[in-house]
Design an enzyme around this catalytic site. Sequence first.
Site, PDB file in Angstrom:
ATOM      1  N   ASP A   1      35.436  35.224  36.792  1.00 57.03           N
ATOM      2  CA  ASP A   1      36.447  35.537  35.781  1.00 57.03           C
ATOM      3  C   ASP A   1      37.867  35.306  36.293  1.00 57.03           C
ATOM      4  OD1 ASP A   1      34.320  36.173  34.228  1.00 57.03           O
ATOM      5  OD2 ASP A   1      34.807  38.289  33.977  1.00 57.03           O
TER       6      ASP A   1
ATOM      7  N   ARG B   1      43.743  51.569  40.900  1.00 55.80           N
ATOM      8  CA  ARG B   1      44.625  50.657  40.170  1.00 55.80           C
ATOM      9  C   ARG B   1      46.107  50.763  40.547  1.00 55.80           C
ATOM     10  NH1 ARG B   1      40.287  48.276  40.332  1.00 55.80           N
ATOM     11  NH2 ARG B   1      39.034  48.015  38.443  1.00 55.80           N
TER      12      ARG B   1
ATOM     13  N   ASP C   1      41.641  49.755  32.298  1.00 54.99           N
ATOM     14  CA  ASP C   1      42.334  49.157  33.431  1.00 54.99           C
ATOM     15  C   ASP C   1      43.585  48.392  33.028  1.00 54.99           C
ATOM     16  OD1 ASP C   1      40.829  50.179  35.460  1.00 54.99           O
ATOM     17  OD2 ASP C   1      39.514  48.450  35.662  1.00 54.99           O
TER      18      ASP C   1
ATOM     19  N   SER D   1      28.120  45.176  34.489  1.00 59.04           N
ATOM     20  CA  SER D   1      29.368  44.886  35.206  1.00 59.04           C
ATOM     21  C   SER D   1      29.595  45.954  36.269  1.00 59.04           C
ATOM     22  CB  SER D   1      30.534  44.877  34.209  1.00 59.04           C
ATOM     23  OG  SER D   1      31.768  44.761  34.893  1.00 59.04           O
TER      24      SER D   1
END
Length: 409
Positions: free
Chosen positions: A16, A98, A127, A181
């Site tokens: 990705d 993050r 996110d 995922s």
Amino acid sequence: MTAPKKVVLAYSGGLDTSIILKWLQAEYNCEVVTFTADLGQGEELEPARHKAELLGIKPENIYIEDLREDFVRDFVFPMFRANAVYEGLYLLGTSIARPLISQRLIEIAEATGADAVAHGATGKGNDQVRFELSAYALNPDIKVIAPWREWELSSRTKLLEFAEAHQIPIAKDKRGEAPFSVDANLLHTSSEGKVLEDPAVDAPDYVYQRTTHPEDAPDTPEYVEIGFERGDAVSINGEAMSPATILTKLNELGGKHGCGRLDLVEGRFVGMKSRGIYETPGGTLLLEAHRGIEQITLDRGAAHLKDELMPRYAELIYNGFWFSPEREMLQAAIDKSQEHVTGTVRLKLYKGSARTVGRWSEASLYSEEHVTFEDDAGAYDQKDAAGFIKLNALRLRLLAMRKRRMSGQ
């Protein structure tokens, strides 16, 4: 938005973000800088460098950094001082990573003269919010590019077609639909999507990557002692270790005994509910031990106030407000409470559970002579309790008297 001239991309080296890298070059005709962080996800990162070079990134524009110690010391440990748990269960493993990634994106952008940063988060998840709130808090003028909200590559088939058209290497197992995922770092693994989307169906065993099934865990309990200073873990079984080394060791111990599994349907900040499978073996041990040492070193008033503040603090982290003034205000209060949270906790690990079975500290508030059922040698006068109870009962008695009066009794 004005087309960016140089973009710093949060780059994993996976399919990705490799597609995003090429898309940025094609869509904006801009220079791309890649940033790959080692947060303890357990993957070799040098292939990301090779992949970036294959896609035309100059060696000086490839940043690969080991941030494990920074992650645990500056983000995980401050969060655990608060005993932060989102919606009563989730230990915030993805959320807390993050702000660190965003911080380095902004720092690298400043160092390289980039005018934009980019991430691979989708438009459905949390996110995107976490990355962008952090970025804007650190640089209000930065441009943020979120390709999943812009491009028309709306399916796995279109992504693969784009990759083949631009000579982006595709691993064989990426040509089909992934079963789920995964996001991982030193604190946890998070698995979502595909085979996990129906919350009524038990997650397959192969989803779990860091923990032994509790039923298959050792039949003999194991004891571990965790030492704390001012609310942070500093040693295991008497051996001083760095923050990242401690969490690595706790992951090993917790994973061996099947600790830290969570199957959760959570309320995302963007509004929808999602089902995730989380594994936080070391964090589960750390939380249990931290609460154990607080039991004897933290005053009741401070402890109860912390428990009231914690859900708000956890929500701020989950929603992406790490760099907000309100999180910093709460952190200051939490850190103040930890001044005497120093000592050692003994945990018993067995078949998926981690229980505190002992705790001791020079700063302990526990007084055996006050609570003993034996002779306390005058340490506590039980007659004092009568006045204490009468004063606390006064308003209740007045309320009862009014109720009696108003009812005509």
